[in-house]
Write a protein that holds these residues in place. Structure first.
Motif, mmCIF file in Angstrom:
data_model
loop_
_atom_site.group_PDB
_atom_site.id
_atom_site.type_symbol
_atom_site.label_atom_id
_atom_site.label_comp_id
_atom_site.label_asym_id
_atom_site.label_seq_id
_atom_site.Cartn_x
_atom_site.Cartn_y
_atom_site.Cartn_z
ATOM 1 N N SER A 204 37.595 42.375 34.244
ATOM 2 C CA SER A 204 37.615 42.692 32.818
ATOM 3 C C SER A 204 36.208 43.063 32.345
ATOM 4 C CB SER A 204 38.170 41.503 32.020
ATOM 5 O OG SER A 204 37.420 40.341 32.272
ATOM 6 N N ASP A 205 36.000 43.048 31.058
ATOM 7 C CA ASP A 205 34.701 43.401 30.479
ATOM 8 C C ASP A 205 33.838 42.149 30.345
ATOM 9 O OD1 ASP A 205 32.562 44.464 29.120
ATOM 10 O OD2 ASP A 205 33.605 44.602 27.186
ATOM 11 N N TYR A 206 32.744 42.115 31.091
ATOM 12 C CA TYR A 206 31.841 40.953 31.022
ATOM 13 C C TYR A 206 30.465 41.357 30.487
ATOM 14 C CZ TYR A 206 30.445 42.780 35.649
ATOM 15 O OH TYR A 206 30.032 43.579 36.697
ATOM 16 N N SER A 207 30.420 42.426 29.731
ATOM 17 C CA SER A 207 29.139 42.930 29.213
ATOM 18 C C SER A 207 28.473 41.951 28.258
ATOM 19 C CB SER A 207 29.348 44.276 28.502
ATOM 20 O OG SER A 207 30.280 44.136 27.430
ATOM 21 N N LYS A 214 25.759 38.289 34.680
ATOM 22 C CA LYS A 214 26.179 39.663 34.970
ATOM 23 C C LYS A 214 25.730 40.109 36.356
ATOM 24 C CE LYS A 214 24.647 41.558 31.100
ATOM 25 N NZ LYS A 214 24.392 42.579 30.051
ATOM 26 N N LYS A 224 38.836 47.144 38.286
ATOM 27 C CA LYS A 224 38.905 46.841 36.857
ATOM 28 C C LYS A 224 40.349 46.926 36.349
ATOM 29 C CE LYS A 224 34.594 46.155 35.640
ATOM 30 N NZ LYS A 224 34.164 44.864 35.058
#
Length: 312
Positions: A204-207, A214, A224
């Motif tokens: 998923s989005d881990y920004s 990170k 993704k």
């Protein structure tokens, strides 16, 4: 609480000293004012008395200035101390929640260790007091639900364990190489697990995570948006592949085997809760070939994953 009490005590002492100093100043002013008519009385020491009186006036004015400066400084100090006391009391009021949890956790660890130490005599430690001789170098996820007792009830001197998020080779290569090259373990095992948080984050989005987190998630090679259960298997296979590339000579020489498994404490793979499921042996993932391999001879109860039959 202690800091706030000390701060208030210091502020009180300063206030009392200031009040006493003010009283002494008032007394001195009162005395020279009352003495003025007598000092200036005609015929009594004349100029000498006048000079004395003016010195008194000058000294008193200087004392008044000093008193005002001291009063302003005292107010500032008292204000700072009271503010410090307020902040200290606020901090102390918030700390018990965290402090109580940490205290309870520390007691838990220390009490368990005391029980362990009291139940194991010197004979227990004798075999590894001076040297470690582990059977396996194990790269496991840091997840608190995954621990050695699931694979070895007495792991002392059996398992050289390395833990990180995502049971990765890339972020622990030095430790893995130490186990293989210096401790000469014949088995290198990567242990993935059901409901892996690192894989869940990586797909998923881990920004929004911190730079350090990170960096560790960046090295997890998964698709993704893909289904987490499948990608946990893919991640284990990727770790085995990376290790085989590094230890190709050892594997070819037969001195090392690289194995990937999944510890399924949720029964996500429907082979039994708490089972250690074999996924990969030296790059081979076909369940039929794995079942017939020499590595699993004698392991009749071994659970082998057939990734092609995974249900979503």
């Amino acid at each position: 609480m202690i800091l706030s009490v000390i701060a208030i005590a210091i502020a009180t002492v300063i206030w009392i000293k200031t009040r006493l100093a003010n009283r002494r100043l008032f007394d001195s002013q009162f005395s020279w004012r009352n003495a003025t008519p007598q000092v200036l009385r005609p015929g009594v020491q004349g100029a000498h008395s006048a000079a004395f009186w003016w010195r008194q006036v000058r000294d008193c004015e200087r004392a008044t200035v000093e008193w005002r400066e001291r009063k302003m400084l005292t107010k500032a100090l008292v204000g700072l101390l009271m503010a410090g006391a307020f902040l200290a009391s606020g901090a102390m009021a918030e700390s018990p929640v965290v402090g109580d949890r940490a205290h309870a956790a520390l007691l838990y660890v220390l009490e368990n260790n005391a029980q362990f130490a009291s139940s194991h005599g010197s004979d227990y430690y004798a075999r590894f007091t001076d040297k470690q001789e582990p059977l396996v170098t194990m790269v496991s996820c840091s997840d608190s639900r995954v621990h050695l007792h699931a694979v070895d009830p007495t792991p002392d001197n059996d398992v050289f364990v390395i833990r990180n998020i995502g049971n990765q080779f890339a972020t622990a290569q030095g430790s893995v190489e130490y186990g293989v090259h210096h401790l000469h373990t014949p088995l290198l095992m990567f242990v993935g697990h059901s409901a892996c948080g690192a894989v869940t984050a990586a797909v998923s989005d881990y920004s929004g995570e911190s730079p350090a987190i990170k960096r560790e998630l960046d090295t997890i090679d998964v698709a993704k948006g893909a289904e987490v259960k499948r990608e946990i298997v893919a991640n284990v296979n990727h770790q085995v592949a990376a290790a085989l590339q590094r230890f190709e000579q050892e594997v070819a020489a037969g001195t090392l085997a690289v194995v990937g498994v999944i510890y399924d404490f949720r029964n996500d793979y429907e082979m039994g809760q708490g089972q250690l499921i074999v996924v990969n042996i030296n790059g081979e993932t076909d369940p039929e070939i794995l079942r017939k391999s020499g590595m699993l001879q004698g392991a009749g109860a071994a659970k082998i994953l057939d990734a092609s039959r995974l249900s979503d």
